[in-house]
Scaffold this motif. Structure first.
Motif, PDB file in Angstrom:
ATOM      1  N   LYS A  58       0.831  -1.220   0.000  1.00  0.00           N
ATOM      2  CA  LYS A  58       0.000   0.000   0.000  1.00  0.00           C
ATOM      3  C   LYS A  58       0.857   1.257   0.000  1.00  0.00           C
ATOM      4  CE  LYS A  58      -4.121  -1.904   2.271  1.00  0.00           C
ATOM      5  NZ  LYS A  58      -3.651  -3.287   2.356  1.00  0.00           N
ATOM      6  N   GLY A  59       0.552   2.150  -0.920  1.00  0.00           N
ATOM      7  CA  GLY A  59       1.219   3.444  -0.977  1.00  0.00           C
ATOM      8  C   GLY A  59       2.657   3.401  -1.458  1.00  0.00           C
ATOM      9  N   GLU A 109      12.489   5.311 -10.160  1.00  0.00           N
ATOM     10  CA  GLU A 109      12.656   5.164  -8.717  1.00  0.00           C
ATOM     11  C   GLU A 109      11.535   4.299  -8.136  1.00  0.00           C
ATOM     12  OE1 GLU A 109      13.288   8.800  -6.647  1.00  0.00           O
ATOM     13  OE2 GLU A 109      15.034   9.376  -7.852  1.00  0.00           O
ATOM     14  N   LEU A 110      11.940   3.321  -7.316  1.00  0.00           N
ATOM     15  CA  LEU A 110      10.992   2.337  -6.807  1.00  0.00           C
ATOM     16  C   LEU A 110      11.257   2.027  -5.340  1.00  0.00           C
ATOM     17  CD1 LEU A 110      11.378  -0.138  -9.805  1.00  0.00           C
ATOM     18  CD2 LEU A 110       9.435   1.404  -9.454  1.00  0.00           C
ATOM     19  N   ASP A 111      10.217   1.577  -4.654  1.00  0.00           N
ATOM     20  CA  ASP A 111      10.351   1.083  -3.280  1.00  0.00           C
ATOM     21  C   ASP A 111      10.438  -0.440  -3.256  1.00  0.00           C
ATOM     22  OD1 ASP A 111       9.991   3.720  -2.079  1.00  0.00           O
ATOM     23  OD2 ASP A 111       7.893   3.530  -2.700  1.00  0.00           O
ATOM     24  N   VAL A 112       9.790  -1.076  -4.244  1.00  0.00           N
ATOM     25  CA  VAL A 112       9.728  -2.544  -4.301  1.00  0.00           C
ATOM     26  C   VAL A 112       9.918  -3.005  -5.747  1.00  0.00           C
ATOM     27  CG1 VAL A 112       8.337  -4.606  -3.845  1.00  0.00           C
ATOM     28  CG2 VAL A 112       8.085  -2.595  -2.373  1.00  0.00           C
ATOM     29  N   ILE A 113      10.750  -4.032  -5.929  1.00  0.00           N
ATOM     30  CA  ILE A 113      10.898  -4.669  -7.245  1.00  0.00           C
ATOM     31  C   ILE A 113      10.370  -6.094  -7.135  1.00  0.00           C
ATOM     32  CG2 ILE A 113      12.483  -5.469  -9.038  1.00  0.00           C
ATOM     33  CD1 ILE A 113      14.388  -3.227  -8.229  1.00  0.00           C
ATOM     34  N   ILE A 114       9.452  -6.448  -8.033  1.00  0.00           N
ATOM     35  CA  ILE A 114       8.904  -7.806  -8.080  1.00  0.00           C
ATOM     36  C   ILE A 114       9.373  -8.473  -9.370  1.00  0.00           C
ATOM     37  CG2 ILE A 114       6.807  -9.203  -8.206  1.00  0.00           C
ATOM     38  CD1 ILE A 114       5.375  -6.973  -6.643  1.00  0.00           C
ATOM     39  N   TYR A 115      10.064  -9.600  -9.221  1.00  0.00           N
ATOM     40  CA  TYR A 115      10.528 -10.360 -10.383  1.00  0.00           C
ATOM     41  C   TYR A 115       9.477 -11.411 -10.732  1.00  0.00           C
ATOM     42  CZ  TYR A 115      15.056  -8.291  -9.247  1.00  0.00           C
ATOM     43  OH  TYR A 115      16.081  -7.414  -8.983  1.00  0.00           O
ATOM     44  N   HIS A 167      -3.577  -7.473  -9.700  1.00  0.00           N
ATOM     45  CA  HIS A 167      -3.964  -7.449  -8.289  1.00  0.00           C
ATOM     46  C   HIS A 167      -3.196  -6.451  -7.437  1.00  0.00           C
ATOM     47  CE1 HIS A 167      -6.155 -11.081  -9.382  1.00  0.00           C
ATOM     48  NE2 HIS A 167      -6.804 -10.940  -8.251  1.00  0.00           N
ATOM     49  N   THR A 168      -2.039  -5.997  -7.903  1.00  0.00           N
ATOM     50  CA  THR A 168      -1.298  -5.002  -7.117  1.00  0.00           C
ATOM     51  C   THR A 168      -1.639  -3.577  -7.508  1.00  0.00           C
ATOM     52  OG1 THR A 168       0.591  -5.140  -8.634  1.00  0.00           O
ATOM     53  CG2 THR A 168       0.646  -6.550  -6.670  1.00  0.00           C
ATOM     54  N   ALA A 169      -2.077  -3.372  -8.737  1.00  0.00           N
ATOM     55  CA  ALA A 169      -2.348  -2.011  -9.224  1.00  0.00           C
ATOM     56  C   ALA A 169      -3.294  -1.207  -8.330  1.00  0.00           C
ATOM     57  CB  ALA A 169      -2.882  -2.060 -10.655  1.00  0.00           C
ATOM     58  N   PRO A 170      -4.385  -1.790  -7.824  1.00  0.00           N
ATOM     59  CA  PRO A 170      -5.325  -0.995  -7.033  1.00  0.00           C
ATOM     60  C   PRO A 170      -4.776  -0.525  -5.681  1.00  0.00           C
ATOM     61  CG  PRO A 170      -6.407  -2.947  -7.913  1.00  0.00           C
ATOM     62  CD  PRO A 170      -4.946  -3.130  -8.125  1.00  0.00           C
ATOM     63  N   GLU A 171      -3.730  -1.168  -5.152  1.00  0.00           N
ATOM     64  CA  GLU A 171      -3.289  -0.809  -3.805  1.00  0.00           C
ATOM     65  C   GLU A 171      -1.987  -0.018  -3.756  1.00  0.00           C
ATOM     66  OE1 GLU A 171      -1.605  -3.927  -1.217  1.00  0.00           O
ATOM     67  OE2 GLU A 171      -2.163  -5.354  -2.786  1.00  0.00           O
ATOM     68  N   VAL A 172      -1.228   0.009  -4.827  1.00  0.00           N
ATOM     69  CA  VAL A 172       0.060   0.701  -4.785  1.00  0.00           C
ATOM     70  C   VAL A 172      -0.101   2.177  -5.153  1.00  0.00           C
ATOM     71  CG1 VAL A 172       1.240  -1.434  -5.393  1.00  0.00           C
ATOM     72  CG2 VAL A 172       0.665   0.197  -7.206  1.00  0.00           C
ATOM     73  N   GLU A 173       0.921   2.966  -4.770  1.00  0.00           N
ATOM     74  CA  GLU A 173       0.904   4.377  -5.180  1.00  0.00           C
ATOM     75  C   GLU A 173       1.104   4.469  -6.687  1.00  0.00           C
ATOM     76  OE1 GLU A 173       3.963   8.073  -5.060  1.00  0.00           O
ATOM     77  OE2 GLU A 173       3.577   7.137  -3.115  1.00  0.00           O
ATOM     78  N   HIS A 174       2.126   3.744  -7.176  1.00  0.00           N
ATOM     79  CA  HIS A 174       2.353   3.698  -8.619  1.00  0.00           C
ATOM     80  C   HIS A 174       2.959   2.350  -8.995  1.00  0.00           C
ATOM     81  CE1 HIS A 174       2.636   5.648 -12.565  1.00  0.00           C
ATOM     82  NE2 HIS A 174       3.643   4.818 -12.746  1.00  0.00           N
TER      83      HIS A 174
END
Length: 540
Positions: free
Chosen positions: A181-182, A375-381, A200-207
């Motif tokens: 989230k965020g 710029e990212l906070d999380v990278i998902i492979y 499924h991640t698009a609705p909860e992340v900032e970007h």
């Protein structure tokens, strides 16, 4: 059937690796039905196999619920229900737990244990199986349910260790989940897993920034709730349903079309494609519409163009739609989704074409491509797996004469019927190289039942070892290659041929002749292409 475990001669009759569909059914068949002593291992902490690890947001089977299960027990089919037309990961895991409880399978398992080496001893004709805990056990038979898609592929990007944020692979998702989230999240990969994660991640992340190398053809899954009446009707007809599935090509519960595209007018083609699109399911769209989509360029292009037009009508931004439209053949495992293209209409989702602008490196702040830094906070492979043979070559597997599996398969995996291999007596692979390209549970059941019948044959006839002849193995690999080359699948880079792994030689890894034909072959050949007790046979 009496156990053949004779005290100190060996520790167990059989060792089973894996706790997914293949491993669980093998333990049931060998221990509960044949009465053999079985020791099973899995690196997870409980049952589930691939589905134990794939806990990422949106993890879903692309097989409709009623066919993503075991069929061997009619009572199990009747007693276990589902909620919607497709199963999400938690529901699949719940099913595995029920199966393990029902047949008391856990008592044969040692969990949290990875197999590091297996060695065939010609002096005793036993397999020596070594774990990461330093333990070694011996067994007459080795059954590997390692999973078709479970050896993770993590790209070795420059600077990956320098990233200050969080990094995750979809196949090693933390059990406790991840709070996105965020956060600014980047997803690398747009295969089946990537598609599900993105939705499924698009609705909860900032970007959400999607790094796409290859645009995908995907059709709606048609996921919907199923009523009690519908479930009861399916259960009442399970006999016919499974008979049809096991004698079809892809075992998805569809009637595969034999009609060529050219036999239909343009208007009729459009109508048939539209009906399949609205009904949902990738395999239905590819195999139920026209019979030559996977073999004829013109038919393939018609299906591909229909999907491209759908993408353009769904995605509002023309440039994003252009990037999302595949340009190659519609000839990979057909994807389905629950709102993939619509996700790119969200203001917080952006698409990066890394074929046009490749990833240069992972930086402390995010991902740098040739057109700039994100710029990212999380990278998902979501970068998939070293499919089919990946788990085998990661284990130090040695057969007759000390031959190493990874060396034998250096130019591509061999194998007879997707279950056996020369130089590796009494090794039975579930979903090994050159097995059927289908919905997996029916293929797994077919193979496990053949393996159990074969072991019973060995015991009943006082035979010690079995392995295929070199001629049979070579002929089977050539058969698989010839069938694949008659399709358009062989013309596209795909994980089906190992193309997603840098430096890996592409090779045929599936029998694409269909499950029905595969089952006929197993029945017709019997054991004519196998050698029993090879040393004695050579002496004679």
């Amino acid at each position: 059937m009496e156990q053949i475990n004779k005290g100190k001669e060996m520790d167990f009759d059989a060792v089973v690796i894996g706790a997914g569909f293949g491993g669980l059914y093998s333990v049931h068949k060998l221990r509960n039905e044949l009465g053999l002593s079985v020791q099973a291992y899995d690196k997870g902490s409980d049952v589930g196999g691939t589905w134990y690890w794939n806990r990422y947001p949106g993890a879903m089977s692309d097989t409709e619920s009623y066919l993503y299960r075991f069929s061997f027990d009619k009572e199990l089919l009747k007693e276990w229900s589902w909620k919607e037309s497709y199963l999400m990961q938690p529901e699949i895991l719940e099913y595995f737990n029920h199966v393990a409880d029902r047949y008391d399978l856990r008592r044969s398992y040692q969990f949290d244990t990875k197999i590091t080496a297996t060695r065939f001893d010609e002096g005793t004709n036993l397999w020596h199986v070594t774990t990461d805990k330093g333990e070694t056990v011996t067994a007459r038979y080795l059954i590997t349910g390692l999973g078709l898609l479970s050896a993770t592929n993590v790209p070795n990007f420059k600077g990956r260790d320098t990233f200050k944020g969080e990094q995750y692979h979809t196949a090693a998702w933390p059990k406790e989940g991840i709070d996105l989230k965020g956060k600014r999240v980047g997803v690398i990969g747009t295969g089946s897993t990537g598609v599900q994660v993105i939705i499924h991640t698009a609705p909860e992340v900032e970007h959400l920034t999607v790094f796409q190398r290859t645009a995908q053809y995907s059709v709606p899954a048609g996921k919907r709730p199923q009523s009690e009446e519908e479930l009861n009707e399916i259960k009442a007809n399970f006999g016919a349903i499974w008979e049809q599935a096991k004698n079809s090509a892809v075992a998805y519960g569809i009637e595969e079309s034999t009609r060529p595209l050219a036999s239909a007018s343009k208007e009729e083609q459009e109508r048939i494609f539209e009906e399949a699109w609205n009904k949902g399911n990738g395999f239905r769209f590819m195999f139920e519409t026209f019979g030559d989509i996977t073999t004829d360029y013109e038919a393939n292009e018609a299906a591909a163009n229909f999907i491209r037009n759908k993408i353009k009508s769904i995605v509002k931004d023309p440039e994003t739609a252009r990037k999302l439209c595949p340009t190659g053949l519609y000839a990979k495992r057909p994807l389905c989704d629950i709102g993939y293209y619509e996700t790119f209409n969200r203001d917080n989702v952006s698409l990066v074409d890394v074929k046009a602008n490749p990833i240069v490196e992972i930086t402390p702040k995010g991902i740098r491509t040739t057109d700039g830094e994100y710029e990212l906070d999380v990278i998902i492979y979501a970068t998939g797996f070293d499919a089919v043979d990946g788990n085998y070559t990661k284990i130090d597997m040695r057969g007759r004469g000390g031959v190493r599996m990874r060396e034998k398969w250096a130019d591509g995996p061999t194998g007879y019927l997707g279950m056996t291999n020369t130089d590796f007596p009494n090794l039975f692979m579930i979903l090994g190289p050159n097995g059927p390209f289908t919905n997996l549970p029916p293929s797994i059941e077919t193979q496990v039942e053949w393996i159990a019948d074969t072991i019973k044959h060995l015991v009943d006839n006082n035979l010690t070892t079995i392995e295929p002849t070199i001629e049979a193995e070579e002929e089977w690999v050539e058969t698989c290659r010839n069938i694949a080359n008659q399709t358009l699948f062989a013309k596209e880079d795909s994980w089906i041929f190992g193309a997603n792994i840098p430096g890996k030689k592409q090779s045929v890894m599936f029998y694409m002749g269909g499950l029905g034909n595969y089952r006929k072959i197993l029945k017709e050949i019997g054991y004519s292409n196998f050698i029993f007790d090879r040393e004695l046979a050579n002496v004679e």
